[in-house]
Every structure is written in C-alpha cells, then in structure tokens.
Design a protein around this motif. Structure first.
Motif, mmCIF file in Angstrom:
data_model
loop_
_atom_site.group_PDB
_atom_site.id
_atom_site.type_symbol
_atom_site.label_atom_id
_atom_site.label_comp_id
_atom_site.label_asym_id
_atom_site.label_seq_id
_atom_site.Cartn_x
_atom_site.Cartn_y
_atom_site.Cartn_z
ATOM 1 N N GLY A 103 -154.779 -13.545 -118.260
ATOM 2 C CA GLY A 103 -154.718 -12.231 -118.687
ATOM 3 C C GLY A 103 -155.821 -11.645 -119.409
ATOM 4 N N SER A 104 -156.906 -12.508 -119.885
ATOM 5 C CA SER A 104 -157.994 -11.943 -120.825
ATOM 6 C C SER A 104 -159.136 -11.392 -119.362
ATOM 7 N N THR A 105 -158.602 -10.496 -119.067
ATOM 8 C CA THR A 105 -159.648 -9.920 -117.950
ATOM 9 C C THR A 105 -160.787 -8.941 -118.667
ATOM 10 N N ILE A 106 -161.815 -8.732 -117.949
ATOM 11 C CA ILE A 106 -162.935 -8.058 -118.436
ATOM 12 C C ILE A 106 -162.508 -6.802 -119.009
ATOM 13 N N VAL A 107 -161.506 -5.964 -118.530
ATOM 14 C CA VAL A 107 -160.937 -4.718 -118.972
ATOM 15 C C VAL A 107 -160.272 -4.886 -120.213
ATOM 16 N N MET A 108 -159.493 -5.953 -120.378
ATOM 17 C CA MET A 108 -158.790 -6.139 -121.818
ATOM 18 C C MET A 108 -159.761 -6.534 -122.836
ATOM 19 N N LYS A 134 -159.323 -0.830 -105.877
ATOM 20 C CA LYS A 134 -158.566 -1.659 -106.528
ATOM 21 C C LYS A 134 -158.823 -1.195 -108.048
ATOM 22 N N ARG A 135 -159.511 -0.210 -108.454
ATOM 23 C CA ARG A 135 -159.828 0.156 -109.930
ATOM 24 C C ARG A 135 -158.844 0.547 -110.462
ATOM 25 N N ALA A 136 -157.893 1.319 -109.972
ATOM 26 C CA ALA A 136 -156.838 1.678 -110.719
ATOM 27 C C ALA A 136 -155.812 0.467 -111.009
ATOM 28 N N ASP A 137 -155.505 -0.427 -110.195
ATOM 29 C CA ASP A 137 -155.002 -1.762 -110.384
ATOM 30 C C ASP A 137 -155.618 -2.406 -111.619
ATOM 31 N N TRP A 138 -156.753 -2.457 -111.814
ATOM 32 C CA TRP A 138 -157.328 -3.247 -113.047
ATOM 33 C C TRP A 138 -157.183 -2.571 -114.133
ATOM 34 N N LEU A 139 -156.863 -1.172 -114.202
ATOM 35 C CA LEU A 139 -156.939 -0.097 -115.211
ATOM 36 C C LEU A 139 -155.524 -0.179 -115.955
ATOM 37 N N LEU A 140 -154.517 -0.415 -114.926
ATOM 38 C CA LEU A 140 -153.140 0.012 -115.219
ATOM 39 C C LEU A 140 -152.231 -1.167 -115.208
ATOM 40 N N SER A 141 -152.889 -2.413 -114.619
ATOM 41 C CA SER A 141 -151.709 -3.762 -114.807
ATOM 42 C C SER A 141 -152.607 -4.922 -114.914
ATOM 43 N N VAL A 185 -165.104 -2.380 -115.402
ATOM 44 C CA VAL A 185 -164.100 -1.662 -114.176
ATOM 45 C C VAL A 185 -165.380 -1.423 -112.863
ATOM 46 N N GLY A 186 -166.390 -1.356 -113.258
ATOM 47 C CA GLY A 186 -167.551 -1.267 -112.074
ATOM 48 C C GLY A 186 -167.554 -2.542 -111.212
ATOM 49 N N CYS A 187 -167.041 -3.693 -111.521
ATOM 50 C CA CYS A 187 -167.063 -4.627 -110.742
ATOM 51 C C CYS A 187 -165.656 -4.824 -109.759
ATOM 52 N N ALA A 188 -164.945 -3.797 -109.999
ATOM 53 C CA ALA A 188 -163.521 -3.793 -109.068
ATOM 54 C C ALA A 188 -164.012 -3.043 -107.785
ATOM 55 N N PRO A 189 -163.309 -3.621 -106.504
ATOM 56 C CA PRO A 189 -163.343 -2.678 -105.433
ATOM 57 C C PRO A 189 -162.740 -1.458 -105.575
ATOM 58 N N ARG A 190 -163.608 -0.581 -104.781
ATOM 59 C CA ARG A 190 -163.050 0.786 -105.233
ATOM 60 C C ARG A 190 -161.600 1.083 -105.035
ATOM 61 N N ILE A 237 -160.527 5.171 -119.537
ATOM 62 C CA ILE A 237 -159.662 4.710 -118.502
ATOM 63 C C ILE A 237 -159.137 6.075 -117.714
ATOM 64 N N ILE A 238 -158.767 6.718 -118.604
ATOM 65 C CA ILE A 238 -158.216 8.141 -117.853
ATOM 66 C C ILE A 238 -159.230 8.910 -117.067
ATOM 67 N N THR A 239 -160.519 8.826 -117.574
ATOM 68 C CA THR A 239 -161.624 9.434 -117.141
ATOM 69 C C THR A 239 -161.810 8.960 -115.668
ATOM 70 N N ASP A 240 -161.788 7.488 -115.636
ATOM 71 C CA ASP A 240 -162.222 6.723 -114.461
ATOM 72 C C ASP A 240 -161.013 7.012 -113.564
ATOM 73 N N LEU A 241 -159.686 7.163 -114.054
ATOM 74 C CA LEU A 241 -158.684 7.274 -113.056
ATOM 75 C C LEU A 241 -158.679 8.760 -112.557
ATOM 76 N N MET A 242 -159.283 9.611 -113.120
ATOM 77 C CA MET A 242 -159.338 11.123 -112.604
ATOM 78 C C MET A 242 -160.359 11.514 -111.761
ATOM 79 N N THR A 243 -161.211 10.301 -111.555
ATOM 80 C CA THR A 243 -162.778 10.788 -110.788
ATOM 81 C C THR A 243 -162.357 10.605 -109.311
ATOM 82 N N ILE A 244 -162.722 11.385 -108.637
ATOM 83 C CA ILE A 244 -162.412 11.501 -107.060
ATOM 84 C C ILE A 244 -163.758 10.389 -106.658
ATOM 85 N N ARG A 245 -163.439 9.392 -105.785
ATOM 86 C CA ARG A 245 -164.515 8.670 -105.265
ATOM 87 C C ARG A 245 -164.254 8.565 -103.793
ATOM 88 N N ALA A 246 -165.188 8.456 -102.814
ATOM 89 C CA ALA A 246 -164.827 8.216 -101.500
ATOM 90 C C ALA A 246 -165.792 7.268 -100.752
#
Length: 263
Positions: free
Chosen positions: A167-172, A194-201, A187-192, A227-236
C-alpha cells in the motif's frame, strides 16, 4: 502450471516447483492440529492475567520496545492511556487470530492501510513483536502458550508488513510529506488513463483507502489540493479526452460536503 507454459518449462522449473510444494506440505503437516491446542493454551494464559499483570504487560512492552528501537518513540507519541489501549488490543488480537482468522485477515488489511497513511515504517514491527513476546514469556512457564502467542503475533505482523509494503505507493508517500511537487512527480508516472485510479484508490486484498480523503482527513491539504487540481485537469491524446471529474464523484459522491466539514 507445466501445462500453462509448456515451451518455457524445463527441469529447473520442475525442481523449483516441487521444492515449493514439498515445503508447503511439510509446514502444513507440522502444524496440523496445533491451532486448537494453541487457542486453548493462549486463552487460559490471557484469561488468567489479573489487573496488576495486565498493567505490567502494558508498561514493559513499551519499555523493551523503546530500548530496542529508539526510533519508535517518534511514532508512538500518544498519551500513556492510548499506548496502553494499543498494547491491550495487540494482546487481544493474538487470540482473535485463532478464533476468527477470516475476519481478522480483513480487519488487519484495513489496519495496515491506516498505517500506510500514518507513514509507519515496516521495520518497527519486528522489535515491537520481540518486545511483546519477551514480556509474555516472563509471565508463564507454559511453552505451548508461549508458542501460541509468538506464532499468532508473528503472523499478524507479517500481514501488516505485507499490506504496508503493497500500500505504500509513491502517491501515499507524497501525501505523507504534504508536498505538491512530490505528488505531481508521483502521479506523473501513471498512465494517462490511470491517473484518477492512482489518486482515488489504494487497494490491498479486500480493503481500500482513498488517497484524496486521507489527505483531507489528516490535514495534508497541500497534497489534497494538488490531487483535486490534477483530477480536474483535462488531458487528451489522439483517441480521447481524459477528465477525472466523473471518477471523483463516483468514488466520493459526498466530496463537497466532506471538504466543507473536514478541510
């Protein structure tokens, strides 16, 4: 297993696989029938401790633990009453492990995830277990009860250490440091996608913890805001857009209320 990877399977795999299951068989046979005996002996031991003996156990556990591992004092900063409650709970868990192993496995996974949030090093578990075992051994001459307590507590510590390790992820770790920069790097290491998954669970076994809510509840608001800023950022990319709002409200439908109350 051989039938699943027939092309890669060779004599070395055969030897290793046979060695593994021979050892599993040996360990199971060596312990068959013992849990019932251990449970009875441990229940008798713990049930026979009077108030003065219980108070001695509470005091001596931390005296021996801090003597063996002074770094533990940086993490056990609670009041004496709270520390004594933890010691009582640890002793009680050793008996519960025999009586309700399935429930205990689930409860320990949840407890381990909370330790991830607290940033407790897994290296402290071994000296704490040693301190507990030494204190109990000084109170009884019953070798079966001693073995029962040692085996159960060792199993509990191994479960907790596994949960903390997974459970000791780099996000935690970034949340525990309350660092926006470290969290963005993590979170920059996460696939685009999967970013939300890394930040929310963060999930271990049947239990999960939300890094976002942990940041809010522990007062690490810089990390929570990142975390909230990253989740609310639109990427493509070429195929689709990525936006974490749906994932956020799916995981935490009451996020606005929680932020108003806790943040």
């Amino acid at each position: 297993l051989r039938s699943l990877v027939p092309k890669q399977w060779d004599s070395d795999h055969e030897v290793a696989w046979s060695w593994l299951w021979e050892n599993v068989e040996r360990l199971i046979k060596a312990n068959m029938g013992k849990p019932t005996q251990h449970e009875r002996a441990l229940a008798k031991l713990l049930g026979g401790l009077d108030e003065s003996a219980q108070a001695l156990v509470r005091r001596e556990i931390y005296a021996k633990f801090f003597a063996e591992s002074p770094a533990g004092m940086d993490y056990f900063k609670q009041s004496t009453t709270r520390l004594h409650f933890i010691a009582d709970k640890v002793v009680a868990l050793t008996l519960d492990m025999y009586r309700e192993p399935v429930r205990m496995a689930s409860d320990l996974s949840a407890l381990g995830l909370r330790h991830v949030g607290y940033g407790i090093p897994a290296e402290l578990f071994s000296p704490y277990v040693s301190a507990c075992v030494q204190v109990i051994e000084a109170l009884t001459d019953d070798e079966v009860a001693e073995c029962a307590f040692r085996w159960s507590l060792d199993l509990i510590s191994r479960i907790l250490m596994r949960v903390i390790s997974e459970g000791s992820t780099i996000v935690m770790r970034a949340i525990n440091a309350n660092s926006r920069k470290q969290l963005r790097r993590a979170v920059g290491c996460a696939p685009r996608g999967k970013r939300a998954d890394w930040l929310l669970s963060v999930t271990v076994g049947t239990q999960s913890i939300s890094p976002l809510m942990w940041a809010v509840e522990t007062g690490n608001l810089d990390a929570g805001a990142a975390i909230i800023t990253d989740l609310m950022t639109i990427r493509a990319d070429r195929d689709r857009y990525y936006y974490g709002m749906d994932a956020l409200f799916s995981r935490h439908p009451d996020i606005i209320q929680r932020l108003c109350l806790d943040a």
